[in-house]
Scaffold this motif. Structure first.
Motif, mmCIF file in Angstrom:
data_model
loop_
_atom_site.group_PDB
_atom_site.id
_atom_site.type_symbol
_atom_site.label_atom_id
_atom_site.label_comp_id
_atom_site.label_asym_id
_atom_site.label_seq_id
_atom_site.Cartn_x
_atom_site.Cartn_y
_atom_site.Cartn_z
ATOM 1 N N HIS A 5 105.433 50.318 -2.544
ATOM 2 C CA HIS A 5 105.763 50.434 -1.261
ATOM 3 C C HIS A 5 105.191 50.915 -0.235
ATOM 4 C CE1 HIS A 5 108.127 48.035 -4.363
ATOM 5 N NE2 HIS A 5 107.913 49.025 -5.169
ATOM 6 N N ILE A 6 105.173 50.503 0.676
ATOM 7 C CA ILE A 6 104.350 50.478 2.262
ATOM 8 C C ILE A 6 105.757 50.528 3.135
ATOM 9 C CG2 ILE A 6 103.555 50.863 3.888
ATOM 10 C CD1 ILE A 6 102.072 51.688 1.076
ATOM 11 N N THR A 7 106.341 51.959 3.317
ATOM 12 C CA THR A 7 107.543 51.864 4.967
ATOM 13 C C THR A 7 107.139 51.883 6.055
ATOM 14 O OG1 THR A 7 108.574 53.451 3.346
ATOM 15 C CG2 THR A 7 109.357 51.465 3.088
ATOM 16 N N GLY A 8 105.951 52.807 6.434
ATOM 17 C CA GLY A 8 106.295 53.298 7.042
ATOM 18 C C GLY A 8 104.904 52.951 7.814
ATOM 19 N N SER A 9 103.990 53.337 8.947
ATOM 20 C CA SER A 9 103.470 53.098 10.174
ATOM 21 C C SER A 9 102.088 54.482 10.189
ATOM 22 C CB SER A 9 103.193 52.468 11.140
ATOM 23 O OG SER A 9 102.394 52.316 12.181
ATOM 24 N N PHE A 10 101.012 54.156 9.275
ATOM 25 C CA PHE A 10 99.890 55.669 9.516
ATOM 26 C C PHE A 10 98.815 54.618 10.285
ATOM 27 C CE2 PHE A 10 102.689 55.755 5.599
ATOM 28 C CZ PHE A 10 103.057 57.075 5.235
ATOM 29 N N PRO A 11 98.454 54.406 11.375
ATOM 30 C CA PRO A 11 97.926 53.953 11.895
ATOM 31 C C PRO A 11 96.062 54.882 12.128
ATOM 32 C CG PRO A 11 99.518 55.877 13.159
ATOM 33 C CD PRO A 11 99.779 55.594 11.664
ATOM 34 N N ALA A 12 96.419 56.138 11.935
ATOM 35 C CA ALA A 12 95.741 56.737 11.894
ATOM 36 C C ALA A 12 94.064 56.774 10.496
ATOM 37 C CB ALA A 12 94.991 58.357 12.561
ATOM 38 N N LEU A 13 95.086 56.508 9.794
ATOM 39 C CA LEU A 13 94.683 56.518 7.844
ATOM 40 C C LEU A 13 93.509 56.098 7.731
ATOM 41 C CD1 LEU A 13 95.695 58.130 5.496
ATOM 42 C CD2 LEU A 13 95.973 55.827 4.736
#
Length: 86
Positions: A19-27
């Protein structure tokens, strides 16, 4: 949160659901191999959370179908070896 994180390895942790609840802009690499994930919902929010993701490893999980990943425009590699897909 985690704006500079490029690789996230969560392999072998008995994870059953994602369940994704965040942002990982560089992943760029997400490793979820060797868990107990039986379904993987790659809803449009997944692509928004991981806009730079190029590699997704879901190998060695009991996933029975290939998730819809069309919204993940930067994704180049999806590893689903030993998932039992028929």
């Amino acid at each position: 949160l985690c704006t500079g994180l490029q690789t996230l390895d969560l392999s072998g942790n008995r994870i059953r659901a994602v369940h994704i609840t965040g942002s990982f802009p560089a992943l760029t690499e997400l490793i979820l191999s060797h868990n107990t994930i039986s379904s993987f919902d790659a809803a449009p929010s997944f692509a928004v959370s991981f806009p730079m993701l190029t590699s997704l490893d879901l190998s060695d999980n009991p996933i029975a179908y290939v998730p819809a990943l069309g919204a993940c425009k930067s994704l180049e590699i999806v590893n689903m070896l030993h998932c039992g897909i028929t």
